[in-house]
Design a protein around this motif. Structure first.
Motif, PDB file in Angstrom:
ATOM      1  N   TRP A   1      41.908  59.656  70.888  1.00  0.00           N
ATOM      2  CA  TRP A   1      42.029  60.347  72.176  1.00  0.00           C
ATOM      3  C   TRP A   1      40.805  61.205  72.462  1.00  0.00           C
ATOM      4  CZ3 TRP A   1      45.485  57.953  74.746  1.00  0.00           C
ATOM      5  CH2 TRP A   1      46.653  57.482  74.132  1.00  0.00           C
ATOM      6  N   TRP A   2      40.251  61.788  71.414  1.00  0.00           N
ATOM      7  CA  TRP A   2      39.025  62.574  71.588  1.00  0.00           C
ATOM      8  C   TRP A   2      37.870  61.664  71.986  1.00  0.00           C
ATOM      9  CZ3 TRP A   2      38.298  67.793  71.594  1.00  0.00           C
ATOM     10  CH2 TRP A   2      36.980  68.236  71.635  1.00  0.00           C
ATOM     11  N   SER A   3      37.726  60.552  71.260  1.00  0.00           N
ATOM     12  CA  SER A   3      36.632  59.616  71.541  1.00  0.00           C
ATOM     13  C   SER A   3      36.752  59.029  72.939  1.00  0.00           C
ATOM     14  CB  SER A   3      36.632  58.498  70.494  1.00  0.00           C
ATOM     15  OG  SER A   3      36.473  59.017  69.196  1.00  0.00           O
ATOM     16  N   LEU A   4      37.985  58.710  73.336  1.00  0.00           N
ATOM     17  CA  LEU A   4      38.194  58.151  74.674  1.00  0.00           C
ATOM     18  C   LEU A   4      37.824  59.162  75.753  1.00  0.00           C
ATOM     19  CD1 LEU A   4      41.614  56.340  74.129  1.00  0.00           C
ATOM     20  CD2 LEU A   4      39.469  55.217  74.766  1.00  0.00           C
ATOM     21  N   LEU A   5      38.183  60.426  75.537  1.00  0.00           N
ATOM     22  CA  LEU A   5      37.877  61.469  76.522  1.00  0.00           C
ATOM     23  C   LEU A   5      36.368  61.631  76.679  1.00  0.00           C
ATOM     24  CD1 LEU A   5      39.062  63.804  78.320  1.00  0.00           C
ATOM     25  CD2 LEU A   5      38.649  65.292  76.360  1.00  0.00           C
ATOM     26  N   VAL A   6      35.669  61.767  75.564  1.00  0.00           N
ATOM     27  CA  VAL A   6      34.217  61.933  75.614  1.00  0.00           C
ATOM     28  C   VAL A   6      33.565  60.719  76.263  1.00  0.00           C
ATOM     29  CG1 VAL A   6      32.134  62.147  74.208  1.00  0.00           C
ATOM     30  CG2 VAL A   6      34.153  63.499  73.635  1.00  0.00           C
ATOM     31  N   GLY A   7      34.029  59.530  75.884  1.00  0.00           N
ATOM     32  CA  GLY A   7      33.467  58.308  76.455  1.00  0.00           C
ATOM     33  C   GLY A   7      33.713  58.202  77.952  1.00  0.00           C
ATOM     34  N   ALA A   8      34.905  58.623  78.400  1.00  0.00           N
ATOM     35  CA  ALA A   8      35.237  58.542  79.828  1.00  0.00           C
ATOM     36  C   ALA A   8      34.384  59.502  80.643  1.00  0.00           C
ATOM     37  CB  ALA A   8      36.718  58.841  80.032  1.00  0.00           C
ATOM     38  N   ILE A   9      34.140  60.695  80.098  1.00  0.00           N
ATOM     39  CA  ILE A   9      33.293  61.666  80.801  1.00  0.00           C
ATOM     40  C   ILE A   9      31.876  61.114  80.942  1.00  0.00           C
ATOM     41  CG2 ILE A   9      32.266  63.964  80.667  1.00  0.00           C
ATOM     42  CD1 ILE A   9      34.840  64.857  79.202  1.00  0.00           C
ATOM     43  N   LYS A  10      31.349  60.568  79.861  1.00  0.00           N
ATOM     44  CA  LYS A  10      29.996  60.018  79.901  1.00  0.00           C
ATOM     45  C   LYS A  10      29.922  58.791  80.808  1.00  0.00           C
ATOM     46  CE  LYS A  10      28.597  61.732  75.347  1.00  0.00           C
ATOM     47  NZ  LYS A  10      28.198  61.380  73.959  1.00  0.00           N
ATOM     48  N   LYS A  11      30.989  58.008  80.827  1.00  0.00           N
ATOM     49  CA  LYS A  11      31.041  56.831  81.703  1.00  0.00           C
ATOM     50  C   LYS A  11      30.954  57.248  83.174  1.00  0.00           C
ATOM     51  CE  LYS A  11      33.745  52.580  82.310  1.00  0.00           C
ATOM     52  NZ  LYS A  11      34.975  51.848  81.872  1.00  0.00           N
ATOM     53  N   ALA A  12      31.471  58.444  83.473  1.00  0.00           N
ATOM     54  CA  ALA A  12      31.405  58.977  84.839  1.00  0.00           C
ATOM     55  C   ALA A  12      30.137  59.810  85.044  1.00  0.00           C
ATOM     56  CB  ALA A  12      32.640  59.818  85.126  1.00  0.00           C
ATOM     57  N   ASN A  13      29.169  59.607  84.146  1.00  0.00           N
ATOM     58  CA  ASN A  13      27.860  60.289  84.221  1.00  0.00           C
ATOM     59  C   ASN A  13      27.954  61.798  84.018  1.00  0.00           C
ATOM     60  OD1 ASN A  13      26.397  57.855  84.779  1.00  0.00           O
ATOM     61  ND2 ASN A  13      27.171  57.954  86.894  1.00  0.00           N
ATOM     62  N   GLY A  14      28.941  62.223  83.238  1.00  0.00           N
ATOM     63  CA  GLY A  14      29.048  63.629  82.882  1.00  0.00           C
ATOM     64  C   GLY A  14      28.456  63.884  81.507  1.00  0.00           C
ATOM     65  N   LYS A  15      28.082  65.122  81.251  1.00  0.00           N
ATOM     66  CA  LYS A  15      27.543  65.520  79.954  1.00  0.00           C
ATOM     67  C   LYS A  15      28.547  66.414  79.236  1.00  0.00           C
ATOM     68  CE  LYS A  15      22.712  65.226  81.448  1.00  0.00           C
ATOM     69  NZ  LYS A  15      21.417  65.952  81.567  1.00  0.00           N
ATOM     70  N   VAL A  16      28.547  66.315  77.902  1.00  0.00           N
ATOM     71  CA  VAL A  16      29.550  67.006  77.104  1.00  0.00           C
ATOM     72  C   VAL A  16      28.894  67.955  76.113  1.00  0.00           C
ATOM     73  CG1 VAL A  16      31.437  66.692  75.456  1.00  0.00           C
ATOM     74  CG2 VAL A  16      31.129  65.049  77.318  1.00  0.00           C
ATOM     75  N   GLY A  17      29.421  69.184  76.039  1.00  0.00           N
ATOM     76  CA  GLY A  17      28.953  70.133  75.041  1.00  0.00           C
ATOM     77  C   GLY A  17      29.660  69.910  73.720  1.00  0.00           C
ATOM     78  N   LYS A  18      29.351  70.729  72.730  1.00  0.00           N
ATOM     79  CA  LYS A  18      29.978  70.554  71.421  1.00  0.00           C
ATOM     80  C   LYS A  18      31.428  71.040  71.470  1.00  0.00           C
ATOM     81  CE  LYS A  18      28.911  74.883  69.011  1.00  0.00           C
ATOM     82  NZ  LYS A  18      28.360  75.448  67.767  1.00  0.00           N
ATOM     83  N   PRO A  19      32.304  70.489  70.623  1.00  0.00           N
ATOM     84  CA  PRO A  19      33.720  70.899  70.620  1.00  0.00           C
ATOM     85  C   PRO A  19      33.867  72.393  70.376  1.00  0.00           C
ATOM     86  CG  PRO A  19      33.388  68.934  69.275  1.00  0.00           C
ATOM     87  CD  PRO A  19      32.020  69.435  69.633  1.00  0.00           C
ATOM     88  N   GLU A  20      34.886  72.991  71.019  1.00  0.00           N
ATOM     89  CA  GLU A  20      35.076  74.433  70.937  1.00  0.00           C
ATOM     90  C   GLU A  20      36.537  74.802  70.666  1.00  0.00           C
ATOM     91  OE1 GLU A  20      33.053  76.963  73.932  1.00  0.00           O
ATOM     92  OE2 GLU A  20      32.585  75.064  74.930  1.00  0.00           O
ATOM     93  N   ILE A  21      36.715  76.015  70.148  1.00  0.00           N
ATOM     94  CA  ILE A  21      38.036  76.650  70.085  1.00  0.00           C
ATOM     95  C   ILE A  21      38.183  77.518  71.328  1.00  0.00           C
ATOM     96  CG2 ILE A  21      39.505  78.285  68.843  1.00  0.00           C
ATOM     97  CD1 ILE A  21      38.160  77.399  66.265  1.00  0.00           C
ATOM     98  N   PHE A  22      39.246  77.319  72.064  1.00  0.00           N
ATOM     99  CA  PHE A  22      39.465  78.090  73.284  1.00  0.00           C
ATOM    100  C   PHE A  22      39.624  79.557  72.921  1.00  0.00           C
ATOM    101  CE2 PHE A  22      41.683  79.563  77.080  1.00  0.00           C
ATOM    102  CZ  PHE A  22      41.087  78.804  78.084  1.00  0.00           C
ATOM    103  N   PRO A  23      38.867  80.458  73.567  1.00  0.00           N
ATOM    104  CA  PRO A  23      38.889  81.864  73.141  1.00  0.00           C
ATOM    105  C   PRO A  23      40.172  82.608  73.486  1.00  0.00           C
ATOM    106  CG  PRO A  23      37.478  81.576  75.059  1.00  0.00           C
ATOM    107  CD  PRO A  23      37.868  80.204  74.608  1.00  0.00           C
ATOM    108  N   ALA A  24      40.934  82.119  74.446  1.00  0.00           N
ATOM    109  CA  ALA A  24      42.201  82.763  74.813  1.00  0.00           C
ATOM    110  C   ALA A  24      43.354  81.844  74.406  1.00  0.00           C
ATOM    111  CB  ALA A  24      42.204  83.058  76.310  1.00  0.00           C
TER     112      ALA A  24
END
Length: 458
Positions: free
Chosen positions: A364-387
């Motif tokens: 699911w993580w790989s699919l999400l990253v791939g889908a964003i890039k497929k739509a010409n989006g850029k992805v930052g490094k994985p994060e822990i949500f601060p809140a």
């Protein structure tokens, strides 16, 4: 002044060109609901519904969501685990009902707004000359809820048929803990029947071009420390007064906070990877009709702290610090943590850290990253949500849950005055979700190879 004018003019021109191109590509007699103007109007209508606490208008927001579901021919269900707090579940049935489903979650409530501190009224959804839509909830998180539906509208219009069932959930009360919304949904029989395999929930805006993705979050501990002592004359110096004891505790908390913040400032850890502590209230003094009694030291004083703990933190060590250093009984101090105060868990029901795998081990993580890039989006490094978000209630079940809000090149304004989202960025986010939903809803796990099956048997 001239520099600002040129900057605003350039921004307006870019947004005008972007919207014009979208309009040209989308407009046709069969696709009028997909034109940018209609999409933005629907977003404004949702933002104009005042769902701020303490009196969110859930009836109006529910009616709006259900009307959108009807226009999309989606099945709908309204659940009320607590009277007056509806959970809306929309369903887009997949061709293979045996596969685990996808759940796209958002919350309908928003935090209050101080109207007089906004440049535009927070529930007018005003669009300025640069295309910025000012409204409470424009970032947190009415944008995401409507982007889910607009992405589905596009996919259905294009004839896309999901293999997996897609659920879109709209829950109440996230801003006050989610206990009567997502928490009760996650515990319900209705949720078990949904057979959810992956949950998407909210993330944060990104000030740069990279979209932010969150695989875990800090859990909230809301701590109240109370000090007691004998009252005394305002001029008297003596040990162990209520105020003196509380101030010593506050100073100890401040030093701990500074040590955590220094790690972030040095770039050694991200904000979501440290324990944050912020004092949110201070209550002390002997009241009088004109304010406070100035020549009397009070017998009680208390302070409240919002603590956020990452899933890899030593929870037991922090509890010991609170009991022994921040609120020791030897100084006539007590504390409340849990029960009526918030005390989340950093572990799931299996005793593991509540973390979703953020690598290729999680499809699911790989699919999400791939889908964003497929739509010409850029992805930052994985994060822990601060809140904290509602995603924690699903991670606690052992389910993968990912936080994501497609807002790039946008200042982080959740819970702030003058919260806004640019209309071009909102429309771009719909394209991103269209790509994600298509990838998720089409995904079928590959069959194991003969060798993998043999290893599994052994």
């Amino acid at each position: 002044m001239e520099g600002n004018f040129n900057q605003i003019s350039l921004k307006s021109l870019i947004n005008f060109i972007f919207l014009s191109l979208l309009l040209i590509s989308a407009i046709s007699p069969s696709k009028t609901s997909k034109t940018p103007s209609n999409i933005i109007t629907r977003f404004q209508q949702y933002l104009q519904i005042n769902t701020a606490h303490p009196n969110p208008n859930y009836t109006q927001s529910s009616n709006f969501i259900l009307s959108q579901a009807k226009s999309l021919n989606l099945e709908s269900q309204t659940l009320e685990f607590v009277k007056g707090k509806p959970v809306i579940i929309l369903k887009w049935s997949g061709k293979n009902q045996n596969l685990p489903s996808i759940m796209l979650n958002s919350h309908t409530d928003v935090v209050p707004a101080e109207f007089h501190k906004w440049v535009h009224s927070p529930f007018d959804a005003h669009i300025d000359g640069g295309g910025d839509i000012y409204a409470r909830g424009s970032q947190d998180m009415k944008c995401v809820g409507l982007q889910y539906l607009e992405a589905i509208r596009r996919l259905k219009s294009d004839g896309f048929e999901p293999v997996r069932t897609v659920y879109v959930s709209f829950v109440p009360d996230e801003e006050i803990g989610g206990h009567d919304g997502a928490e009760k949904l996650a515990e319900s029989e209705a949720f078990k029947k949904m057979n959810v395999g992956i949950v998407l929930d909210e993330g944060l805006a990104s000030p740069n071009e990279n979209y932010r993705i969150f695989y875990a979050e800090r859990c909230p501990w809301w701590l109240v420390i109370k000090a007691t002592g004998a009252p005394g004359h305002g001029s008297k110096l003596y040990d162990n007064s209520a105020m003196e004891n509380l101030l010593r505790s506050i100073e100890s908390v401040r030093r701990f906070r500074a040590s955590q913040f220094d790690v972030v400032k040095a770039g050694l850890k991200a904000e979501g990877e440290v324990i944050s502590v912020n004092m949110v209230f201070l209550k002390a003094g002997t009241p009088s009709p004109t304010g406070f009694v100035m020549n009397m030291q009070p017998s009680e004083a208390e302070a409240g702290f919002d603590i956020r703990i990452p899933p890899n933190a030593d929870q037991k060590s922090l509890e010991e610090r609170i009991a022994q250093e921040w609120a020791p009984s030897s100084r006539n101090m007590t504390f409340e943590l849990g029960q009526f105060k918030q005390k989340g868990s950093v572990h799931d029901k299996f005793g593991n850290p509540a973390i979703t795998a953020a690598d290729n081990s999680n499809p699911w993580w790989s699919l999400l990253v791939g889908a964003i890039k497929k739509a010409n989006g850029k992805v930052g490094k994985p994060e822990i949500f601060p809140a904290s978000t509602d995603a924690r209630y699903f991670r606690e079940l052992g389910l993968p849950a990912i936080g994501f809000s497609p807002m790039a090149n946008t200042p982080i304004l959740l819970h702030d005055h003058n919260e806004f989202l640019n209309q071009a960025e909102y429309l771009r986010g719909i394209e991103i979700y269209e790509s994600i939903i298509a990838e998720y809803a089409s995904y079928v796990e590959p069959s194991p190879t003969r060798d993998e099956a043999s290893r599994a048997e052994l």
